[in-house]
Design a protein around this motif. Structure first.
Motif, PDB file in Angstrom:
ATOM      1  N   THR A  20       0.840  -1.205   0.000  1.00  0.00           N
ATOM      2  CA  THR A  20       0.000   0.000   0.000  1.00  0.00           C
ATOM      3  C   THR A  20       0.867   1.244   0.000  1.00  0.00           C
ATOM      4  O   THR A  20       0.612   2.201  -0.729  1.00  0.00           O
ATOM      5  CB  THR A  20      -0.948  -0.006   1.223  1.00  0.00           C
ATOM      6  N   ARG A  21       1.918   1.246   0.809  1.00  0.00           N
ATOM      7  CA  ARG A  21       2.814   2.400   0.879  1.00  0.00           C
ATOM      8  C   ARG A  21       3.549   2.605  -0.433  1.00  0.00           C
ATOM      9  O   ARG A  21       3.658   3.723  -0.939  1.00  0.00           O
ATOM     10  CB  ARG A  21       3.818   2.244   2.023  1.00  0.00           C
ATOM     11  N   ASP A  22       4.022   1.527  -1.021  1.00  0.00           N
ATOM     12  CA  ASP A  22       4.733   1.640  -2.298  1.00  0.00           C
ATOM     13  C   ASP A  22       3.817   2.182  -3.392  1.00  0.00           C
ATOM     14  O   ASP A  22       4.222   3.036  -4.185  1.00  0.00           O
ATOM     15  CB  ASP A  22       5.316   0.286  -2.714  1.00  0.00           C
ATOM     16  N   ALA A  23       2.585   1.702  -3.427  1.00  0.00           N
ATOM     17  CA  ALA A  23       1.624   2.198  -4.427  1.00  0.00           C
ATOM     18  C   ALA A  23       1.310   3.667  -4.169  1.00  0.00           C
ATOM     19  O   ALA A  23       1.227   4.472  -5.108  1.00  0.00           O
ATOM     20  CB  ALA A  23       0.347   1.363  -4.384  1.00  0.00           C
ATOM     21  N   GLY A  24       1.155   4.032  -2.912  1.00  0.00           N
ATOM     22  CA  GLY A  24       0.880   5.429  -2.568  1.00  0.00           C
ATOM     23  C   GLY A  24       2.036   6.348  -2.920  1.00  0.00           C
ATOM     24  O   GLY A  24       1.831   7.490  -3.334  1.00  0.00           O
ATOM     25  N   GLN A  25       3.246   5.849  -2.765  1.00  0.00           N
ATOM     26  CA  GLN A  25       4.427   6.644  -3.120  1.00  0.00           C
ATOM     27  C   GLN A  25       4.363   7.045  -4.590  1.00  0.00           C
ATOM     28  O   GLN A  25       4.579   8.200  -4.941  1.00  0.00           O
ATOM     29  CB  GLN A  25       5.703   5.842  -2.847  1.00  0.00           C
ATOM     30  N   LYS A  26       4.039   6.099  -5.443  1.00  0.00           N
ATOM     31  CA  LYS A  26       3.951   6.379  -6.877  1.00  0.00           C
ATOM     32  C   LYS A  26       2.775   7.292  -7.189  1.00  0.00           C
ATOM     33  O   LYS A  26       2.889   8.225  -7.979  1.00  0.00           O
ATOM     34  CB  LYS A  26       3.812   5.077  -7.658  1.00  0.00           C
ATOM     35  N   GLU A  27       1.640   7.009  -6.562  1.00  0.00           N
ATOM     36  CA  GLU A  27       0.414   7.731  -6.886  1.00  0.00           C
ATOM     37  C   GLU A  27       0.403   9.160  -6.353  1.00  0.00           C
ATOM     38  O   GLU A  27      -0.061  10.074  -7.035  1.00  0.00           O
ATOM     39  CB  GLU A  27      -0.793   6.972  -6.325  1.00  0.00           C
ATOM     40  N   TYR A  28       0.909   9.354  -5.140  1.00  0.00           N
ATOM     41  CA  TYR A  28       0.768  10.652  -4.489  1.00  0.00           C
ATOM     42  C   TYR A  28       2.056  11.464  -4.422  1.00  0.00           C
ATOM     43  O   TYR A  28       2.042  12.660  -4.671  1.00  0.00           O
ATOM     44  CB  TYR A  28       0.199  10.492  -3.077  1.00  0.00           C
ATOM     45  N   ALA A  29       3.161  10.833  -4.073  1.00  0.00           N
ATOM     46  CA  ALA A  29       4.401  11.598  -3.932  1.00  0.00           C
ATOM     47  C   ALA A  29       4.995  11.964  -5.291  1.00  0.00           C
ATOM     48  O   ALA A  29       5.628  13.000  -5.435  1.00  0.00           O
ATOM     49  CB  ALA A  29       5.424  10.817  -3.106  1.00  0.00           C
ATOM     50  N   HIS A  30       4.806  11.091  -6.279  1.00  0.00           N
ATOM     51  CA  HIS A  30       5.297  11.297  -7.647  1.00  0.00           C
ATOM     52  C   HIS A  30       6.816  11.293  -7.740  1.00  0.00           C
ATOM     53  O   HIS A  30       7.356  11.642  -8.792  1.00  0.00           O
ATOM     54  CB  HIS A  30       4.771  12.598  -8.265  1.00  0.00           C
ATOM     55  N   THR A  31       7.504  10.948  -6.667  1.00  0.00           N
ATOM     56  CA  THR A  31       8.958  10.925  -6.669  1.00  0.00           C
ATOM     57  C   THR A  31       9.446   9.980  -5.592  1.00  0.00           C
ATOM     58  O   THR A  31       8.765   9.772  -4.590  1.00  0.00           O
ATOM     59  CB  THR A  31       9.542  12.329  -6.417  1.00  0.00           C
ATOM     60  N   GLU A  32      10.612   9.431  -5.787  1.00  0.00           N
ATOM     61  CA  GLU A  32      11.233   8.618  -4.738  1.00  0.00           C
ATOM     62  C   GLU A  32      12.189   9.460  -3.912  1.00  0.00           C
ATOM     63  O   GLU A  32      12.716   9.000  -2.911  1.00  0.00           O
ATOM     64  CB  GLU A  32      11.953   7.419  -5.350  1.00  0.00           C
ATOM     65  N   GLU A  33      12.418  10.689  -4.330  1.00  0.00           N
ATOM     66  CA  GLU A  33      13.354  11.570  -3.633  1.00  0.00           C
ATOM     67  C   GLU A  33      12.771  12.178  -2.361  1.00  0.00           C
ATOM     68  O   GLU A  33      13.499  12.588  -1.476  1.00  0.00           O
ATOM     69  CB  GLU A  33      13.814  12.693  -4.570  1.00  0.00           C
ATOM     70  N   ASN A  34      11.448  12.267  -2.284  1.00  0.00           N
ATOM     71  CA  ASN A  34      10.796  12.871  -1.119  1.00  0.00           C
ATOM     72  C   ASN A  34       9.501  12.117  -0.828  1.00  0.00           C
ATOM     73  O   ASN A  34       8.500  12.337  -1.498  1.00  0.00           O
ATOM     74  CB  ASN A  34      10.510  14.357  -1.357  1.00  0.00           C
TER      75      ASN A  34
END
Length: 119
Positions: A20-34
């Motif tokens: 869930t966190r990994d999917a949310g990172q892609k969907e909402y944060a749009h970056t792996e840097e932050n």
């Protein structure tokens, strides 16, 4: 449920939360840097702190969980999804609060850093 069954289920739940966190990172944060990018953007938009934005998002899920506990089961999202999202938000809040200190402690294990949650 006995401890052996719970331990197995716990491992399953941790994996579900990570997905869930990994999917949310892609969907909402749009970056792996932050990992907090979504909260930062929203906070900037409404002139508030990122942790307050996160808490607002968390409370939305807690409200849904509370409604489920009180018998309201016709929600747009299954209650387990709300629980997973809530756990993710709590992990993110934990990281906001003292994640950098813990990361420093991991990078420099001989350096003494006082972090209450690590005790």
């Amino acid at each position: 449920m006995n401890k052996i069954h719970f331990d197995a289920f716990f491992e399953y739940m941790v994996n579900e939360v990570k997905e869930t966190r990994d999917a949310g990172q892609k969907e909402y944060a749009h970056t792996e840097e932050n990992v907090f990018a979504n909260f930062d953007r929203t906070g900037n938009s409404i002139d508030t702190q990122s942790n307050k934005v996160l808490m607002t998002f968390l409370l939305k899920h807690m409200d849904g969980i509370n409604a489920y506990i009180k018998g309201h089961d016709s929600q747009r999202e299954d209650v387990t999804g709300r629980i997973k999202d809530s756990i993710v938000y709590l992990f993110l809040l934990w990281a906001m609060i003292d994640g950098e200190k813990q990361l420093d402690a991991i990078k420099e294990p001989n350096r003494v850093i006082q972090v209450d949650s690590m005790l």
